[in-house]
Design an enzyme around this catalytic site. Structure first.
Site, PDB file in Angstrom:
ATOM      1  N   ARG A 176       0.843  -1.200   0.000  1.00  0.00           N
ATOM      2  CA  ARG A 176       0.000   0.000   0.000  1.00  0.00           C
ATOM      3  C   ARG A 176       0.878   1.250   0.000  1.00  0.00           C
ATOM      4  O   ARG A 176       0.593   2.225  -0.698  1.00  0.00           O
ATOM      5  CB  ARG A 176      -0.946   0.003   1.200  1.00  0.00           C
ATOM      6  CG  ARG A 176      -2.068  -1.016   1.092  1.00  0.00           C
ATOM      7  CD  ARG A 176      -3.033  -0.938   2.257  1.00  0.00           C
ATOM      8  NE  ARG A 176      -3.881   0.235   2.208  1.00  0.00           N
ATOM      9  CZ  ARG A 176      -4.754   0.578   3.157  1.00  0.00           C
ATOM     10  NH1 ARG A 176      -4.860  -0.176   4.250  1.00  0.00           N
ATOM     11  NH2 ARG A 176      -5.502   1.648   3.037  1.00  0.00           N
ATOM     12  N   CYS A 234      -1.320   5.727   9.327  1.00  0.00           N
ATOM     13  CA  CYS A 234      -1.613   4.446   8.684  1.00  0.00           C
ATOM     14  C   CYS A 234      -2.744   4.698   7.700  1.00  0.00           C
ATOM     15  O   CYS A 234      -2.733   5.708   7.012  1.00  0.00           O
ATOM     16  CB  CYS A 234      -1.962   3.380   9.722  1.00  0.00           C
ATOM     17  SG  CYS A 234      -3.376   3.804  10.780  1.00  0.00           S
TER      18      CYS A 234
END
Length: 307
Positions: A176, A234
């Site tokens: 990611r 995050c």
């Protein structure tokens, strides 16, 4: 401050009748069976905590997928869990403390110093051979008085220039960060200047945190030596709390960007970079489409608890 409590110490406290509030924070991104798992078996006396509704406000484009709730709302939840002033609180889950760390960070931020993560979570408890309870339980409401702003927080604007003053860690899975896949947020990649630091690397194979010395070495390899400011993000501010816990175990303090990438990526003006370096490989882009394999409801490959 001590961050972790092992299963043996939790068991000792319960057997001795020492006041201990246990929070079961079983939650995984894209799933809604945490409460069912709790009912099937939990630590004796533990109360279930619903992360999406009790540890977050509803998603807001300007604040991300899991905005921090107001102090008033959070205090009402903490009292529902039975917490009183002066209590010792231990949070756990069944996913390497990835969800439980959210409760740990929020309670620490709210002024509760005696709050811990059960190291290894439910797996460690079961491995030790300790007993479980099933079903729901009635909780005597508590009367805790929460504060606020006990832990450092950075804003979206501060995140944009954090690399110029310190280290900004991206706690999501590496794929990611690199922009190879993005299953839930509107852009793929990372905040310019951020360094990849997947939370899964904080753990032993059994879900316990690595020893403090090993964590210090790992963070030193990322440029953290105690002389620079550290901040973490995050996907939506959940697993970043896990990274902050790992940093604390290693002896470092770090700030949280609560909205994280889910907030950052909602704004067209915010640049996103792809690639393995802090400033990417191909360069800065305005937007990269979601992966063709994206479902929009789950976490990235190999990181099913990531948020």
């Amino acid at each position: 401050m001590t961050t972790l409590m092992d299963a043996a110490e939790v068991h000792r406290r319960l057997a001795a009748g020492e006041r201990t509030v246990l929070l079961d924070v079983r939650w995984v991104l894209g799933r809604a069976d945490g409460h069912d798992e709790y009912l099937a078996g939990h630590l004796p006396g533990a109360v279930y905590v619903d992360l999406p509704t009790e540890l977050a406000d509803p998603a807001q484009p300007g604040l991300g997928r899991h905005p921090l709730p107001s102090q008033e709302r959070f205090q009402a939840s903490a009292r529902r869990w039975g917490i009183n002033d002066g209590d010792t609180v231990v949070a756990y889950d069944n996913s390497g403390s990835m969800a439980a760390a959210r409760a740990w960070w929020m309670l620490r931020n709210a002024g509760i110093e005696s709050v811990y993560l059960l190291d290894g979570g439910l797996t460690a408890w079961r491995a030790a051979g300790f007993g479980m309870e099933t079903g729901d339980r009635d909780v005597v409401p508590g009367s805790v008085n929460l504060a606020e702003a006990g832990m450092p927080i950075i804003t979206e604007e501060q995140a944009s220039r954090w690399h110029s003053k310190g280290v900004l860690l991206d706690a999501r899975a590496g794929e990611r960060y690199r922009g190879e896949v993005e299953p839930i947020d509107p852009k793929a990649g990372h905040i310019p200047g951020a360094v990849s630091a997947p939370t899964t690397l904080n753990l032993e194979a059994d879900g316990r945190f690595l020893p403090a010395a090993a964590l210090r070495t790992a963070f030193a390899d990322l440029g953290i030596d105690g002389s620079c400011d550290v901040a973490v993000y995050c996907g939506s501010g959940v697993t970043a709390a896990h990274q902050i816990a790992a940093l604390e175990i290693a002896g470092f303090q770090a700030a949280l960007f609560p909205g994280s990438f889910s907030q950052w990526s909602q704004h067209d003006a915010n640049p996103v970079v792809v690639g393995s370096g802090p400033f990417g490989g191909p360069g800065v882009v305005d937007e990269i489409p979601l992966s063709s394999g994206s479902t929009g409801t789950g976490a990235s490959t190999g990181s099913s608890v990531e948020a």
